[in-house]
Design an enzyme around this catalytic site. Structure first.
Site, short mmCIF file in Angstrom:
data_model
loop_
_atom_site.label_atom_id
_atom_site.label_comp_id
_atom_site.label_asym_id
_atom_site.label_seq_id
_atom_site.Cartn_x
_atom_site.Cartn_y
_atom_site.Cartn_z
N LYS A 143 0.77 -1.17 0.14
CA LYS A 143 -0.14 -0.06 0.07
C LYS A 143 0.94 1.37 -0.13
O LYS A 143 0.53 2.59 -0.56
CB LYS A 143 -0.79 -0.08 1.16
CG LYS A 143 -2.04 -1.04 1.05
CD LYS A 143 -2.99 -0.96 2.12
CE LYS A 143 -4.04 -2.05 1.87
NZ LYS A 143 -5.07 -2.18 3.17
N ASN A 193 -4.96 1.86 -1.50
CA ASN A 193 -5.50 0.44 -1.58
C ASN A 193 -5.99 -0.02 -3.07
O ASN A 193 -6.45 -1.04 -3.35
CB ASN A 193 -6.16 -0.12 -0.43
CG ASN A 193 -7.63 0.37 -0.67
OD1 ASN A 193 -8.07 1.41 -1.41
ND2 ASN A 193 -8.84 -0.14 -0.17
N ASP A 231 -10.41 1.87 2.39
CA ASP A 231 -10.36 1.02 3.64
C ASP A 231 -11.38 1.73 4.56
O ASP A 231 -12.39 0.79 5.13
CB ASP A 231 -9.33 0.82 4.08
CG ASP A 231 -8.25 -0.24 3.46
OD1 ASP A 231 -8.85 -1.09 2.74
OD2 ASP A 231 -7.25 -0.25 3.57
P1 NDP Z 1 0.62 -3.23 8.51
O1 NDP Z 1 1.72 -4.40 8.50
O2 NDP Z 1 0.87 -2.08 7.61
O3 NDP Z 1 0.59 -3.06 10.05
C1 NDP Z 1 0.50 -4.19 11.07
C2 NDP Z 1 0.33 -3.70 12.29
O4 NDP Z 1 -0.08 -4.58 13.23
C3 NDP Z 1 1.14 -2.92 13.27
O5 NDP Z 1 0.43 -1.58 13.90
C4 NDP Z 1 1.91 -3.55 13.87
O6 NDP Z 1 2.59 -2.90 15.09
C5 NDP Z 1 0.79 -4.72 14.35
N1 NDP Z 1 1.11 -5.87 14.67
C6 NDP Z 1 1.66 -7.01 13.74
N2 NDP Z 1 1.93 -7.96 14.76
C7 NDP Z 1 1.43 -7.70 16.04
C8 NDP Z 1 1.56 -8.42 17.23
N3 NDP Z 1 1.86 -9.49 17.11
N4 NDP Z 1 0.87 -7.71 18.20
C9 NDP Z 1 0.85 -6.65 18.30
N5 NDP Z 1 0.49 -5.73 17.12
C10 NDP Z 1 1.08 -6.10 16.05
O7 NDP Z 1 -0.68 -4.18 8.08
P2 NDP Z 1 -2.15 -3.38 7.91
O8 NDP Z 1 -2.48 -2.29 8.54
O9 NDP Z 1 -2.11 -3.19 6.22
O10 NDP Z 1 -3.11 -4.70 7.97
C11 NDP Z 1 -3.35 -4.82 9.31
C12 NDP Z 1 -4.84 -5.88 9.32
O11 NDP Z 1 -5.81 -5.32 8.78
C13 NDP Z 1 -4.45 -6.95 8.62
O12 NDP Z 1 -5.03 -8.28 9.48
C14 NDP Z 1 -5.38 -7.19 7.15
O13 NDP Z 1 -5.51 -8.20 6.63
C15 NDP Z 1 -6.46 -6.25 7.99
N6 NDP Z 1 -7.05 -5.68 6.75
C16 NDP Z 1 -8.09 -5.85 6.37
C17 NDP Z 1 -9.16 -5.17 5.42
C18 NDP Z 1 -10.50 -5.47 5.06
O14 NDP Z 1 -11.16 -5.14 4.07
N7 NDP Z 1 -11.00 -6.20 5.98
C19 NDP Z 1 -8.48 -3.89 4.69
C20 NDP Z 1 -6.99 -3.68 4.97
C21 NDP Z 1 -6.44 -4.49 6.11
P3 NDP Z 1 3.88 -2.36 15.09
O15 NDP Z 1 3.75 -1.13 14.48
O16 NDP Z 1 4.18 -2.24 16.54
O17 NDP Z 1 4.90 -3.21 14.19
#
Ligand code: NDP
Length: 278
Positions: free
Chosen positions: A68, A89, A109
């Site tokens: 993205k 997206n 989104d």
């Molecule tokens: P990113 O990789 O950009 O961000 C991931 C985020 O999750 C960060 O804030 C990260 O924290 C946090 N994170 C990852 N693992 C852990 C953990 N074990 N414990 C705590 N925090 C964690 O991903 P996206 O933002 O693009 O996607 C996030 C979620 O949203 C995904 O599950 C994706 O599938 C879902 N999604 C769903 C959509 C839908 O239409 N239903 C659309 C877009 C996304 P840190 O910053 O500390 O690393």
């Protein structure tokens, strides 16, 4: 060469994406002549794959994890909501009245989440207090639309607290927003708890401030799996009023992309029903 307009979702490890099925159902219901495929590419091949797709006459792409931010960089023009989110997206060649050689970047989104919450789930956003877990691409896209839907307060909590603080700063003009450290304590339940971390995809639970969930809280996991996510199971055990996964958000954000590409908004209710059943 076929005159059928071509679209696809581009991401990494997306073999099981529901997007092709969703767009096929939209196309059938609205009588649009289009094909929708799947491009599974790693980050180093993203730009080349996008150029090849549009160079071959492709009309639009849905962009998913982890591309993205890269999509934001290669778009020639951005919609206001994509610019504000700092993430793209949806890519459209010649979309929303732009010239046919312009690659337009959008972010659907947030609109998708707000529609799922307010229309499909009947959640009253006006005046609600919400806690958002995560500060990645999904969080970026949903913060402004959530605040604009009338939330009284939005609190962000992220594993790396500095990223939550950065987002609270970036979006402070849009509404009442603040950041909470993961270790912070909060004893008043929220109306809405949104998990926008990707932890569920790895079967993990993010840190959740104690007391955040009460018997009136709606817990929403942006992630969706073919079984309940660990977050949804946790929320039920914690006594939440409702615990839902992000299938509705996926379908609603897809409908927004479809509208940008084809100029027609598909009815999402039958698609949600069909996919929830399967
Ligand atoms: P990113 O990789 O950009 O961000 C991931 C985020 O999750 C960060 O804030 C990260 O924290 C946090 N994170 C990852 N693992 C852990 C953990 N074990 N414990 C705590 N925090 C964690 O991903 P996206 O933002 O693009 O996607 C996030 C979620 O949203 C995904 O599950 C994706 O599938 C879902 N999604 C769903 C959509 C839908 O239409 N239903 C659309 C877009 C996304 P840190 O910053 O500390 O690393």
């Amino acid at each position: 060469m076929s005159s059928t307009d071509r679209y696809a979702v581009i991401g990494e490890h997306i073999a099981h994406s529901r997007s092709p099925q969703i767009h096929a159902l939209f196309a059938k219901a609205t009588g649009q002549d289009m094909q929708y495929g799947l491009l599974d590419v790693p980050p180093e091949r993203f730009e080349g794959a996008v150029n090849e797709f549009f160079g071959d006459g492709g009309r639009g792409l849905n962009v998913t994890v982890p591309h993205k931010q890269a999509a934001l960089r290669i778009a020639d023009a951005l919609t206001p909501r994509a610019r504000r989110a700092g993430a793209v997206n949806t890519l459209a060649r010649g979309g929303a009245g732009t010239a046919s050689d312009v690659l337009l970047g959008d972010n659907t989104d947030g609109a998708g989440l707000v529609r799922d919450l307010s229309i499909n789930l009947g959640c009253m956003l006006q005046g609600a207090r919400a806690l958002l877990l995560g500060a990645g691409g999904a969080a970026r896209g949903i913060i402004a639309p959530l605040l604009e839907s009338g939330l009284a307060e939005l609190v962000i909590c992220n594993r790396h607290a500095d990223r939550a603080q950065q987002l609270a700063l970036e979006f402070r003009e849009v509404g009442q927003i603040s950041a909470l450290s993961s270790a912070g304590k909060d004893f008043r339940p929220y109306d809405l708890l949104i998990n926008a971390t990707s932890a569920s995809l790895n079967g993990e639970l993010p840190l959740i401030p104690p007391g955040a969930v009460g018997r009136d809280t709606l817990c929403y996991d942006c992630a969706y799996l073919d079984r309940d996510t660990i977050f949804v199971r946790w929320a039920r055990e914690a006594g939440a009023a409702r615990a839902v996964m992000g299938l509705g958000m996926l379908i609603e954000q897809a409908a927004e992309s479809f509208l940008l590409w084809r100029g027609v908004r598909p009815d999402t209710a039958p698609v949600l029903k069909a996919l929830a059943k399967s």
